[in-house]
Motif scaffolding. Structure first.
Motif, short mmCIF file in Angstrom:
data_model
loop_
_atom_site.label_atom_id
_atom_site.label_comp_id
_atom_site.label_asym_id
_atom_site.label_seq_id
_atom_site.Cartn_x
_atom_site.Cartn_y
_atom_site.Cartn_z
N SER A 221 -1.14 -11.46 10.30
CA SER A 221 -1.46 -10.70 8.80
C SER A 221 -1.98 -11.22 7.39
N VAL A 222 -0.68 -11.98 7.59
CA VAL A 222 -0.96 -12.89 6.11
C VAL A 222 -1.54 -13.55 5.68
N GLU A 223 -2.54 -14.71 6.74
CA GLU A 223 -3.09 -15.94 6.90
C GLU A 223 -4.48 -14.58 6.30
N ALA A 224 -5.04 -14.08 6.97
CA ALA A 224 -6.07 -13.63 7.35
C ALA A 224 -6.41 -12.19 5.82
N SER A 225 -5.31 -11.92 5.33
CA SER A 225 -5.26 -11.47 4.27
C SER A 225 -5.86 -11.95 3.77
N LEU B 89 -10.12 -3.85 9.08
CA LEU B 89 -9.04 -5.04 9.52
C LEU B 89 -8.68 -4.61 7.44
N LEU B 90 -8.87 -4.11 6.16
CA LEU B 90 -8.84 -4.06 5.55
C LEU B 90 -7.36 -3.47 5.44
N LEU B 91 -7.53 -1.84 5.91
CA LEU B 91 -6.69 -0.89 5.89
C LEU B 91 -5.63 -1.84 7.41
N ALA B 92 -5.98 -2.00 8.61
CA ALA B 92 -4.97 -2.48 9.14
C ALA B 92 -3.77 -3.41 8.71
N GLN B 93 -4.34 -4.56 7.99
CA GLN B 93 -3.21 -4.91 7.17
C GLN B 93 -2.20 -4.40 6.48
N THR B 94 -2.85 -3.54 5.53
CA THR B 94 -2.70 -3.18 4.67
C THR B 94 -1.11 -2.17 5.21
N VAL B 95 -0.92 -1.05 6.33
CA VAL B 95 0.00 -1.63 7.12
C VAL B 95 0.76 -2.32 7.88
N ASP B 96 0.07 -2.81 7.79
CA ASP B 96 1.08 -4.74 8.48
C ASP B 96 2.06 -4.50 7.15
N GLY B 97 1.72 -4.97 6.23
CA GLY B 97 2.33 -4.93 5.05
C GLY B 97 3.91 -4.02 5.14
N LEU B 98 3.09 -2.58 5.42
CA LEU B 98 4.56 -1.58 5.68
C LEU B 98 5.32 -1.75 5.91
N LEU B 99 5.00 -2.46 7.75
CA LEU B 99 5.22 -2.15 8.85
C LEU B 99 6.49 -3.30 9.01
N ALA B 100 6.10 -3.97 8.27
CA ALA B 100 6.87 -5.74 8.22
C ALA B 100 7.74 -5.11 7.33
N MET B 101 7.87 -4.06 5.76
CA MET B 101 9.49 -4.01 5.39
C MET B 101 10.06 -3.31 5.86
N ASN B 102 9.35 -2.24 6.41
CA ASN B 102 10.19 -1.41 7.84
C ASN B 102 11.03 -2.43 8.76
N ALA B 103 10.93 -3.32 8.99
CA ALA B 103 11.34 -4.12 10.27
C ALA B 103 12.27 -5.04 9.34
N VAL B 104 12.55 -5.09 8.00
CA VAL B 104 13.13 -6.13 7.40
C VAL B 104 14.25 -4.68 7.05
N ILE C 260 -9.61 -12.63 3.98
CA ILE C 260 -10.64 -12.28 3.40
C ILE C 260 -10.79 -10.93 2.36
N GLY C 261 -9.65 -11.73 1.40
CA GLY C 261 -9.93 -11.09 -0.13
C GLY C 261 -8.20 -9.78 -0.25
N ASN C 262 -8.52 -9.42 0.56
CA ASN C 262 -7.63 -8.44 0.81
C ASN C 262 -5.73 -8.65 0.27
N HIS C 263 -5.84 -9.40 -1.53
CA HIS C 263 -4.83 -9.19 -2.39
C HIS C 263 -3.49 -8.54 -2.19
N GLY C 264 -4.23 -7.06 -2.49
CA GLY C 264 -2.58 -6.57 -2.56
C GLY C 264 -1.95 -6.38 -1.18
N ALA C 265 -3.08 -6.65 -0.08
CA ALA C 265 -1.73 -6.67 1.79
C ALA C 265 -1.28 -8.18 1.99
N HIS C 266 -2.15 -8.31 1.24
CA HIS C 266 -1.44 -10.15 1.27
C HIS C 266 0.09 -10.57 0.49
N ARG C 267 0.05 -10.10 -0.69
CA ARG C 267 1.11 -10.42 -1.53
C ARG C 267 2.02 -9.14 -1.10
#
Length: 971
Positions: free
Chosen positions: A670-674, A640-655, A677-684
């Motif tokens: 993904s924002v609440e789940a990140s 989930l940690l890596l998946a959320q990291t990629v989600d952030g990149l995909l969201a930025m690409n969509a923007v 679980i303390g995945n702070h980099g992906a959350h930000r």
């Protein structure tokens, strides 16, 4: 008869609390309750009552308990809880759970695939997956998870339970846990949750005299007042209000005939036996004496194995044939001492943990030790490989037999295996046991393993303290090499945690132990950790070229020495360093990392490589297809940690590509789940993507709210600051026609990057900033060429702005043909980025008018159409103003009533008045409004007077506040 009460006595308040929690779960108001009390106090009876009531309400019930064998088995109560439900109901097929199947496969055997992934999910990933599963199961009627004997459970289970407890609010889930008041991780969790007000904790008291009498009457199926007084006094004096002891002591009175029926009542036979102990032990010794000898021996052997035991292990120890073994087991079940364990068909459990303890305690110490010694020898001679469970059982038996050193060796080996499998918390527990038992000769190696386990479990401070406490070892010895490896492993954890000083200290200690000529493999490992250390802020102790040479040598050495993990670490480092030379070099390093990780079955490193390759591909071309593939690989792996990291990149690409609904869907997912679980980099990064989406749509107030959330998450203390300022703030300012603010944001971003070397290339430094500099005349050909030759210029997003900048420069130089060709290149390159495309057309049109090249009128009309349709009024109005100033006719925009909120339309607000209205939240002056809408200040004054009348607001300030409310509510 057996003395078992058919009703629960003296627990009305607790039952009321359980009923309230069940009702709350059914209305999506999740609750956590914990029952704390000594053995036999009635915790399990209350759990059973809760399960009975939940079944009656149609709620799924998941019930599990930790083992009382003393074995550390990661996630055992959770596995048992899920199995208890899925055996009857089947596994859920809800598509929402598909991304969580890999993580949940550790708990749900039905979701395990034949291909072993090799990836050990982190505790937070598993906990988040469990939380999603419980939410799905409870969607219709709520669900209940019952976890018993948490004092015996492993550290991983405690961590999962803590995560679930902290995140139940708003979910249709009730969690009920039981534990004894014994010091340990479980009790610490419960007390902490109580202090945070995330759980309710009830300590079960002993029964009072009247309640003991009522319980006795229920057991004897007689009115309480008919219980013989001598019996009542005996039970009150000896059971101390413990319901289980009341029933056991009552059992003994019935078995020995000292309490018997007399007509419709009961009578005592003979005086009380003063020799009978006040506790349970001698009561069980008396019961054993009345059993057949084979059954008694079987039960004593089983009790030596723990409160729960495996039939195959019991058979190994006793040597009984199948027929005799199961005959004796049936007899033992009939006595009420043991029962089949519902969690597994080949396991049995004692009726109560006290039972096994009492049986073992009934033996003389020498007999107890001899029995444990025989059991340990039988298991080790069986020829069966010793897995972690059997190793712990042998260790416990060796300890009971008095062999502390042998127990220490078995605990240590089991701990090291747990560490290798990723169960770091359990490894710490076992290695701590080994350390407390180890002889002087083995103490150092056990402490080294424990230090590594503590580091990898997240307790870096504890690991450093242990490593610092180790006694010296002879330089150049095998012990020195092993000690150096320990420091190196801790150093890797420290550098990943960005703790530079601790990393450097561990590297120094490792080098001292390895000596001036470490082996090639250890030299490679040192180089990799040292190279990663040099990338930390403020730690660039070496030139990048020197770090790169050392990393490449380390990669080659690691491959030659058969160290694929070290090789992957080295190629990852080289990919980061190579970005400064361009993306081709970085991709070559990542492709090698991908090949190695695939060849050596290192799934986590493989996905890491795929993610980085996907990032580079979408940054260079704008195509996110490879990034989507990386996301699928991360989900399949269960990370989930890596998946959320990629989600952030995909969201930025969509923007970037103006796919607003896709960006929002990813962020919401993904924002609440990140955060949980303390995945702070992906959350930000996800929060910044949401802010960028608002900024790129010209929604200033929404942008400010999103940036506030980003700041609360620590965004302004992260490496994302340049993106916040350049990609988000500057673009939003330009769409708001505030070019000075945009330049200020870009200057601030550049200043930050000068002080903090960064690998984020979307900050504007390599595209938007040079374009604005060229347009203002502050950036000339030489400065442009310097930027255009840098690696950051290779990004498709940046290249489109550089195309525009070069076109403006060529137009000023009088080369109209070349300028037109640059605009053709921009037209093709910017097709994927609608906002940037039309913003660029608006920005260069005025320069094209001034220098007489291109088709600026066409560009402005195109941009005006886009921004008007997108509701970005300042930019649309600016395009119309530029057209008028160039003497070009402008299409009047008298339509647009559909954009006006119905409450304003019904009051007669016109489209032109609404254009003024949407600017009022910023409280501009009449002159500013006039300039932005290309109308006269007198017309602005007339529109404001009309708006005051139509909205019924008393003054301009009130009108501005009303406008802010209306605009904030608009989609």
């Amino acid at each position: 008869m057996r003395a078992n009460s058919p009703v629960i006595v003296g627990r009305d308040a607790e039952i009321g609390l359980l009923g309230s929690a069940l009702d709350a779960a059914r209305t999506r108001s999740g609750r956590s309750l914990f029952l704390v009390g000594e053995a036999g106090i009635g915790k399990s009876r209350l759990v059973g009552e809760c399960a009975y009531r939940a079944y009656g309400l149609g709620m799924p019930v998941l019930r599990g308990r930790a083992g009382s064998t003393g074995l550390v088995v990661p996630f055992r109560p959770l596995v048992e809880a899920l199995s208890s439900h899925f055996r009857a109901a089947g596994t859920p097929t809800d598509p929402e759970l598909v991304p969580y199947h890999p993580a949940l496969a550790r708990l749900v055997p039905e979701w395990r695939t034949s291909a072993v992934s090799g990836y050990a999910e982190t505790v937070v990933e598993l906990a988040e997956a469990l939380l999603r599963l419980l939410s799905v199961l409870g969607r219709d009627a709520g669900c209940v998870m019952l976890l018993e004997d948490l004092h015996d459970c492993d550290r991983e289970t405690v961590a999962v339970v803590e995560y679930v407890v902290d995140n139940l609010a708003g979910l249709p889930v009730m969690l009920l846990g039981t534990l004894r008041p014994e010091p340990g991780a479980a009790l610490d969790l419960v007390r902490s949750a109580e202090q945070r007000h995330t759980a309710t904790v009830t300590e079960l008291r002993g029964l009072g005299d009247a309640e003991v009498r009522a319980l006795t009457g229920a057991c004897l199926e007689t009115p309480p007042e008919l219980v013989p007084e001598a019996v009542h006094e005996r039970l009150v004096a000896r059971a101390a209000g413990n319901p289980y002891l009341v029933e056991v002591l009552l059992d003994d009175l019935l078995d020995t005939g000292r309490l018997r029926r007399a007509g419709d009542g009961w009578e005592t036979a003979g005086p009380p036996d003063g020799a009978l102990p006040s506790r349970i032990l001698r009561s069980w010794a008396a019961r054993l004496d009345r059993m057949d000898e084979p059954v008694r021996d079987l039960l004593l052997t089983a009790a030596t194995l723990g409160g729960q035991f495996s039939v195959p292990v019991l058979q190994t120890v006793t040597g009984l044939a199948d027929r005799a073994l199961f005959t004796h087991l049936r007899s033992a079940v009939e006595t009420g001492v043991i029962a089949p364990d519902g969690a597994a068909p080949d396991r049995y459990t004692f009726r109560h943990a006290l039972t096994a303890e009492a049986l073992v305690s009934s033996l003389a110490p020498a007999e107890r030790a001899a029995l444990a010694r025989r059991a340990s020898a039988s298991v080790q001679r069986s020829g069966e490989p010793l897995d972690e469970d059997l190793r712990q059982l042998v260790a416990s038996l060796e300890l009971a037999a008095g062999n502390r050193a042998g127990a220490a060796r078995q605990f240590a080996e089991a701990g090291r295996r747990m560490l290798a499998s990723g169960s770091h918390g359990s490894a710490v527990v076992l290695l701590e046991r080994a350390r407390s038992l180890a002889a002087e000769a083995d103490l150092g190696s056990v402490t080294e393993s424990l230090a590594v386990a503590r580091a990898e479990s997240g307790d870096l401070d504890g690991a450093l303290a242990l490593a610092g406490s180790l006694p010296p070892v002879p330089a150049g010895s095998r012990e020195a090499d092993a000690r150096g490896d320990t420091h190196l492993k801790i150093a890797w954890v420290a550098v990943m945690a960005e703790r530079a000083a601790d990393t450097a200290h561990q590297i120094k200690a490792a080098r001292a132990l390895f000596g001036p000529e470490p082996s090639p493999a250890r030299r490679a490992s040192l180089s990799v950790v040292d190279g990663h250390l040099s990338l930390l802020p403020g730690e660039r102790r070496q030139e990048p070229e020197a770090v790169g040479r050392a990393a490449r040598e380390a990669a080659e050495t690691a491959e030659a020495e058969g160290l694929p993990v070290v090789a992957c670490q080295a190629w990852q480092l080289l990919a980061l360093l190579s970005r400064e030379r361009g993306f081709d070099a970085a991709d070559a390093c990542l492709e090698r990392m991908l090949t190695l990780s695939t060849e050596h079955a290192l799934p986590l490193w493989r996905v890491e490589a795929l993610v980085r390759l996907g990032v580079n591909a979408f940054m260079r071309t704008g195509d996110a297809s490879r990034l989507h593939s990386a996301r699928a690989a991360a989900a399949e792996l269960g990370s989930l940690l890596l998946a959320q990291t990629v989600d952030g990149l995909l969201a930025m690409n969509a923007v970037m590509c103006a796919r607003w609904e896709e960006a929002e869907e990813i962020t919401v997912r993904s924002v609440e789940a990140s955060a949980r679980i303390g995945n702070h980099g992906a959350h930000r990064y996800l929060l910044l993507s949401a802010a960028a989406a608002a900024a790129h749509r010209g929604r200033r107030r929404e942008t400010e709210r999103a940036l506030a959330a980003f700041r609360r998450a620590g965004g302004e203390r992260s490496a994302l600051v340049p993106l916040q300022l350049g990609f988000c703030g500057a673009v939003g300012a330009l769409l708001d026609e505030d070019r000075p603010r945009a330049l200020a944001e870009l200057e601030a971003s550049a200043a930050w990057e000068r002080n903090h070397p960064s690998y984020y290339y979307l900050s504007g430094r390599y595209g938007l900033h040079p374009l604005l500099g060229v347009l203002s005349g502050g950036t000339g050909r030489a400065e442009y060429e310097a930027v255009a030759s840098s690696p950051g210029a290779a990004l498709a997003w940046n290249r489109q702005f550089l195309d525009l900048a070069e076109a403006v420069l060529l137009g000023r130089e009088g080369d109209r043909t070349a300028a037109g060709q640059r605009m053709a290149a921009f037209d093709a390159r910017s097709a994927a980025f609608p906002v940037a495309r039309h913003l660029g057309l608006r920005l260069v049109a005025e320069a094209a008018f001034a220098d007489g090249w291109g088709e600026p009128a066409v560009w402005l009309r195109t941009a005006e159409e886009y921004f008007y349709a997108a509701g970005v009024q300042p930019a649309a109005a600016a395009c119309r103003t530029a057209l008028r100033q160039a003497g070009v006719s402008v299409t009047q925009r008298r339509g647009g009533r559909d954009r006006i909120p119905s409450s304003l339309r019904t009051n007669g607000v016109t489209p032109r008045e609404y254009e003024v209205f949407v600017l009022l939240p910023e409280r501009p002056g009449n002159q500013q409004i006039a300039q932005r809408l290309s109308i006269s200040p007198r017309t602005v004054e007339k529109h404001l007077a009309s708006l005051l009348s139509k909205t019924g607001r008393p003054n301009r300030s009130a009108l501005c506040e009303f406008a802010a409310e209306c605009v904030a509510d608009q989609p």
